[in-house]
Design an enzyme around this catalytic site. Structure first.
Site, mmCIF file in Angstrom:
data_model
loop_
_atom_site.group_PDB
_atom_site.id
_atom_site.type_symbol
_atom_site.label_atom_id
_atom_site.label_comp_id
_atom_site.label_asym_id
_atom_site.label_seq_id
_atom_site.Cartn_x
_atom_site.Cartn_y
_atom_site.Cartn_z
ATOM 1 N N MET A 1 -4.340 -0.607 -10.768
ATOM 2 C CA MET A 1 -4.882 0.446 -9.904
ATOM 3 C C MET A 1 -5.251 1.646 -10.786
ATOM 4 O O MET A 1 -4.619 2.706 -10.737
ATOM 5 C CB MET A 1 -3.860 0.801 -8.825
ATOM 6 C CG MET A 1 -3.648 -0.312 -7.823
ATOM 7 S SD MET A 1 -2.553 0.126 -6.449
ATOM 8 C CE MET A 1 -0.948 -0.116 -7.207
ATOM 9 N N ASP B 1 -6.845 7.458 -9.397
ATOM 10 C CA ASP B 1 -5.847 8.458 -8.991
ATOM 11 C C ASP B 1 -4.980 8.894 -10.168
ATOM 12 O O ASP B 1 -3.815 9.255 -9.989
ATOM 13 C CB ASP B 1 -4.960 7.941 -7.858
ATOM 14 C CG ASP B 1 -5.705 7.746 -6.554
ATOM 15 O OD1 ASP B 1 -6.743 8.404 -6.378
ATOM 16 O OD2 ASP B 1 -5.274 6.946 -5.713
ATOM 17 N N TRP C 1 -12.052 -0.728 -5.230
ATOM 18 C CA TRP C 1 -11.355 -0.108 -4.091
ATOM 19 C C TRP C 1 -12.216 1.032 -3.565
ATOM 20 O O TRP C 1 -12.410 2.018 -4.251
ATOM 21 C CB TRP C 1 -9.988 0.430 -4.516
ATOM 22 C CG TRP C 1 -9.298 1.093 -3.368
ATOM 23 C CD1 TRP C 1 -9.338 2.406 -3.023
ATOM 24 C CD2 TRP C 1 -8.491 0.443 -2.378
ATOM 25 N NE1 TRP C 1 -8.611 2.637 -1.889
ATOM 26 C CE2 TRP C 1 -8.079 1.453 -1.470
ATOM 27 C CE3 TRP C 1 -8.086 -0.871 -2.160
ATOM 28 C CZ2 TRP C 1 -7.271 1.174 -0.368
ATOM 29 C CZ3 TRP C 1 -7.276 -1.147 -1.066
ATOM 30 C CH2 TRP C 1 -6.871 -0.127 -0.189
ATOM 31 N N GLY D 1 0.819 -1.203 0.000
ATOM 32 C CA GLY D 1 0.000 0.000 0.000
ATOM 33 C C GLY D 1 0.852 1.251 0.000
ATOM 34 O O GLY D 1 2.073 1.213 0.203
ATOM 35 N N TRP D 2 0.211 2.360 -0.234
ATOM 36 C CA TRP D 2 0.914 3.637 -0.375
ATOM 37 C C TRP D 2 1.724 4.001 0.860
ATOM 38 O O TRP D 2 2.887 4.409 0.772
ATOM 39 C CB TRP D 2 -0.092 4.733 -0.691
ATOM 40 C CG TRP D 2 0.541 6.075 -0.898
ATOM 41 C CD1 TRP D 2 0.612 7.097 -0.011
ATOM 42 C CD2 TRP D 2 1.218 6.529 -2.080
ATOM 43 N NE1 TRP D 2 1.288 8.175 -0.559
ATOM 44 C CE2 TRP D 2 1.663 7.844 -1.833
ATOM 45 C CE3 TRP D 2 1.474 5.954 -3.322
ATOM 46 C CZ2 TRP D 2 2.349 8.582 -2.790
ATOM 47 C CZ3 TRP D 2 2.165 6.697 -4.268
ATOM 48 C CH2 TRP D 2 2.593 7.993 -3.991
ATOM 49 N N GLU E 1 4.289 -0.338 -3.802
ATOM 50 C CA GLU E 1 4.028 0.923 -4.504
ATOM 51 C C GLU E 1 5.239 1.857 -4.412
ATOM 52 O O GLU E 1 5.361 2.611 -3.471
ATOM 53 C CB GLU E 1 2.779 1.596 -3.930
ATOM 54 C CG GLU E 1 1.534 0.718 -4.078
ATOM 55 C CD GLU E 1 0.256 1.416 -3.701
ATOM 56 O OE1 GLU E 1 0.221 2.668 -3.657
ATOM 57 O OE2 GLU E 1 -0.736 0.726 -3.454
ATOM 58 N N TYR E 2 6.092 1.821 -5.445
ATOM 59 C CA TYR E 2 6.148 0.974 -6.626
ATOM 60 C C TYR E 2 7.601 0.622 -6.874
ATOM 61 O O TYR E 2 8.491 1.392 -6.501
ATOM 62 C CB TYR E 2 5.617 1.703 -7.867
ATOM 63 C CG TYR E 2 4.297 2.389 -7.648
ATOM 64 C CD1 TYR E 2 3.107 1.657 -7.609
ATOM 65 C CD2 TYR E 2 4.251 3.769 -7.449
ATOM 66 C CE1 TYR E 2 1.892 2.287 -7.405
ATOM 67 C CE2 TYR E 2 3.041 4.400 -7.228
ATOM 68 C CZ TYR E 2 1.866 3.662 -7.200
ATOM 69 O OH TYR E 2 0.677 4.296 -6.971
#
Length: 399
Positions: A221, A224, A370, A116-117, A158-159
């Site tokens: 994803m 965004d 999501w 995750g971010w 990521e990433y």
């Protein structure tokens, strides 16, 4: 998941049947089931009032796979980022066990997501850099997944090559997936990967063919694409296609381009999952009278009353607000809304329907949503509970 301007093979009890399914799926068998991956943000258990979302609130009829987010990386192995919520020990909430049991009871596959971010990239880059570290990590994953009775892992780094990573990450990521694939598949477990949809980042970060070789499914994803932290004007969060009036730099920032990039890179359509956001990206307009696409902004929109994250509104927060002036472009397939100096780009039933139709027309593996806690799961807005998930499932022939 993260800002990206910037998961699985159905397991059967016997190896032969699993192999048979894989062969059919990779050959594009039209009768193969279309998947709906539903991410669950475990932190939503702490949200107050109508925003609280527990494992048991998941509507099992709207998902084929449910993905628990997120585990983290510490000292080279997979760990819980919230032991009180995840574990039963020390009077914890035991969400991991409840999640896996919910999946089994309802005939779903339970996938455990790591990354995750907020986890960043650096420690994943360091872990993937050596064979010994990759093996240590993969062994810890198999042990963890089996201990909590999950069906597999979703790798959400990521990433690679970005955010403090190194150019070597591209090759090392493939090597990491190879190691994970060998060890997970040997135990009858699934490996899925969540990848950045931004075409420039994707080109740097991933060897498309090798990712497809080792992962059972690849989740784009595809959201965004535009945010207030990456742009200085309003933009669409998850456009299906390029918009004619966009400048050249933005023509690659859409679902269609991302999908075609991965397909063109040798990824089978039967492994590619399209991400659909159940939330919107918000902005503060520099001038309330200038409220179209590409309008100047003064930063991220005000945090929502329930989710409390600047620049972000859940779908239910958007549809509960009655002040919005909604602009819909059916020809181009997008929607946005504004009032005063507030501006939001989001998906509704119409745009989700278009994306699901796109998935079907391209023969893709399915959709990834999501995330569940951002959907109108309580029917606050009168469209029925989970209207976006329902729309996708209807188009995909699952309802």
């Amino acid at each position: 998941m993260g800002y990206c301007k910037f998961l699985t093979v159905i397991l059967f009890l016997f190896p032969f049947l699993q192999f048979s399914y894989l062969t059919e799926a990779q050959n594009g068998d039209p009768s193969a089931q279309t998947e709906v991956f539903c991410y669950y943000g475990s932190w939503a258990t702490y949200r107050p009032g109508i925003a609280q979302f527990e494992v048991e609130y998941i509507n099992a009829s709207l998902c084929t796979h449910i993905v628990y987010s997120f585990m983290g990386l510490r000292d080279g192995v997979i760990v819980s980022l919230d032991e009180y919520n995840d574990y039963e020990e020390n009077w914890g909430k035991g969400a991991l066990t409840r999640f896996a049991n919910f999946a089994k009871t309802n005939g779903l596959k339970a996938i455990l997501a790591i990354g995750g971010w907020n986890e960043g990239s650096v420690k994943y880059s360091q872990m993937a850099a050596t064979e010994a570290a990759r093996n240590t990590f993969a062994d810890s994953v198999v042990t963890f997944v089996q201990k909590y009775n999950f069906d597999g892992l979703d790798m959400d780094w990521e990433y690679p090559t970005q955010r403090g990573g190194t150019p070597q990450d591209k090759e090392n990521f493939s090597l990491l997936l190879e190691t994970l694939s060998d060890k997970l598949h040997a135990e009858g477990l699934i490996l899925t990967v969540a990848v950045c949809a931004d075409s420039d980042i994707a080109k740097e970060a991933y060897d498309f063919k090798k990712v497809a070789q080792y992962a059972d499914y690849i989740s784009l994803m595809s959201f965004d694409y535009h945010t207030a932290t990456s742009d200085n004007v309003t933009g669409l969060n998850s456009p299906l296609h390029a918009i004619p009036e966009e400048n050249r730099n933005n023509t690659k920032l859409n679902v269609g381009y991302s999908v075609n990039q991965w397909l063109g890179g040798g990824v089978p359509a039967s492994k590619l999952i399209v991400g659909i956001p159940l939330y919107g990206r918000t902005y503060i307009l520099a001038d309330p009278e200038d409220h179209g696409l590409g309008a100047p902004i003064n930063g991220s929109g005000t945090a929502g009353p329930h989710t409390k994250e600047p620049g972000f509104l859940s779908y239910y927060e958007i549809c509960m607000e009655t002040k919005w002036n909604v602009e819909r472009n059916d020809a181009e397939g997008y929607i946005y809304a504004y009032y005063d100096n507030n501006w939001v780009s989001y998906d509704d039933v119409t745009t989700v329907t278009s994306k699901a139709q796109f998935v079907k027309e391209k023969g893709l593996a399915g959709t990834m949503m999501w995330a569940l806690e951002s959907e109108d799961f309580r029917n606050q807005c009168g469209e029925g509970a989970n209207p976006l998930l329902t729309a996708a499932n209807q188009v995909l022939g699952r309802l």
